[in-house]
Design a protein around this motif. Sequence first.
Motif, PDB file in Angstrom:
ATOM      1  N   GLN A   1       1.924  -1.010  -2.092  1.00  0.00           N
ATOM      2  CA  GLN A   1       0.930  -1.057  -3.170  1.00  0.00           C
ATOM      3  C   GLN A   1      -0.464  -1.307  -2.605  1.00  0.00           C
ATOM      4  O   GLN A   1      -1.447  -0.667  -3.004  1.00  0.00           O
ATOM      5  CB  GLN A   1       1.297  -2.150  -4.176  1.00  0.00           C
ATOM      6  N   LYS A   2      -0.546  -2.213  -1.662  1.00  0.00           N
ATOM      7  CA  LYS A   2      -1.836  -2.543  -1.041  1.00  0.00           C
ATOM      8  C   LYS A   2      -2.331  -1.397  -0.160  1.00  0.00           C
ATOM      9  O   LYS A   2      -3.525  -1.080  -0.133  1.00  0.00           O
ATOM     10  CB  LYS A   2      -1.683  -3.819  -0.213  1.00  0.00           C
ATOM     11  N   LYS A   3      -1.392  -0.743   0.533  1.00  0.00           N
ATOM     12  CA  LYS A   3      -1.747   0.312   1.489  1.00  0.00           C
ATOM     13  C   LYS A   3      -2.189   1.594   0.802  1.00  0.00           C
ATOM     14  O   LYS A   3      -3.131   2.267   1.248  1.00  0.00           O
ATOM     15  CB  LYS A   3      -0.530   0.586   2.394  1.00  0.00           C
ATOM     16  N   TYR A   4      -1.536   1.930  -0.320  1.00  0.00           N
ATOM     17  CA  TYR A   4      -1.780   3.231  -0.949  1.00  0.00           C
ATOM     18  C   TYR A   4      -2.468   3.150  -2.321  1.00  0.00           C
ATOM     19  O   TYR A   4      -2.903   4.161  -2.855  1.00  0.00           O
ATOM     20  CB  TYR A   4      -0.468   4.021  -1.056  1.00  0.00           C
ATOM     21  N   LYS A   5      -2.535   1.975  -2.896  1.00  0.00           N
ATOM     22  CA  LYS A   5      -3.260   1.724  -4.149  1.00  0.00           C
ATOM     23  C   LYS A   5      -3.060   2.815  -5.196  1.00  0.00           C
ATOM     24  O   LYS A   5      -2.020   2.899  -5.813  1.00  0.00           O
ATOM     25  CB  LYS A   5      -4.759   1.508  -3.842  1.00  0.00           C
TER      26      LYS A   5
END
Length: 379
Positions: A251-255
Motif C-alpha cells: 500500500q505504501k509502495k504503490y499507493k
Amino acid sequence: MRILLVGEYSRLHNSLKEGLQQLGHEVTIIATGDYFKNFPADIKLTRKYDQGILRKFKITIYLIFRKDITQISITKQFFKHKKKLMNYDIVQLINERPFSIKGKNALKIIDFLKQNNKKLHLLACGTDYISVKYAADKKFRYSILSPLFEKKINKKKYLHIIDYISKRSYQYHQKVFRKISSISASDIDYVLPYQNHPYFKGLIPNPINTKKLTYREFEKYSPIVIFHGINKTNYYKKGNDIFDASLKIIQKKYKNKVDIITVSNLPYIEYIEKYNSAHILLDQIYAYDQGYNALEAMAKGKVVFTGAEKEFLEYYNLQEDEVCINALPDVNYLVEKLSWLIENPSKIQEIGKNARSFIEEHHDYKKVAQEYIKVYETN
C-alpha cells in the motif's frame, strides 16, 4: 447409488453432490453449515449456544457439569432425522469430526451411521489426529503449527488444534478408524501425512462446479485490486498476519496503483461476491496445495496466493507461478511477488487464464465425482 455426505467445510460436498447427481446417483447432505459460512445442506443442524449470553450459559454448564450443551444439541438434532439417515450404499465423512463435535456424542453418531448403512468412507480434509500429529512432529517444512513453534501465538489460543493429538482425541480417532472402509485425501496437504496408511486410496482433487463460477478476463488493471479474506479464528493458522504485513508495504509502495480489500468472517455467499472485482486474492500461507476458496477463485481467473509447493507442482507437472503463486511465510518474498504482478499486469492475465484451464482439467466436478465412485466401489 444412495450416498450420504456428512459435514461441510468449504462447499466441497455441495459440488460433489452436484457431480454425483449428474452421474445419476441419489445424494443427501447433512451438515451444520460450518459456523458463519452458512453452507447449504439438505438436512441442516443448527449450532446453538455459541454466541452472546447463551455462550456464557454454555460455559457455566460446562464448568459445573462437564457437559457441552452445543454437542448435546447437535446430537439430538441428528437423531431426530435418523429415519432419513439409513440404508445408504455409502456414507462419506468430511472429517473424523464431521460436525466439529467429539467424544461420546460424536461416537454415537458414527456408530449409528456404521450400523445402519453399508460403508463408511472418510475424507482426509481439515485438521484431524493424523495431520496434526504429522505437523507436531515437524515432518512438514512448515505447517499450521509454525506460528506456535515460532511463538507468534501462545499455546492457549492453539488449544483447539493441539486438542486433536490429546490422549482422549487419539482414543476417539482409533474408534472412528475401526469403523471406516477407506480414506481419500482432498489435496496434497493430506496426502503427505496419510500416504502410508493401509486404508488410504490416494488423492481425489476437490470438485469445482465451473458452471457456477464465471471466468472473468479483465480489460483494465488500474488500479490492481487485491483481496484478503480473513477468518478471525484462523488468523495465524492461515498466515493472515504475514499477508497483512505484506499489504502494508504494498500500500505504501504503490499507493494509487492498488486497491486493497480486506474482509473478515463473511458468510460464503457474501465472500465470493466481495472478491469478484479482485485481480489478486490472498488465500493462505501454511499449505502445500490449494484449499477450496483458492480453487474457486482460480476458476474465476484470479491470481491466487496459496499453497503451490514442489509436491503439488510435481504431481500436476506444472512450473512455478504457472497457475497460482506459492505463498511462503516470508514478508519480503510476498512483497516481491506482489510487486512483480503489479508491475507486469500481463502476467495477471496469463496466470488467470492458466488457472481456469487447470481447474477445468483437474477439478471438474463430474470428473471428480467419477473418481469418488471408483473408490466407493472398491472393497
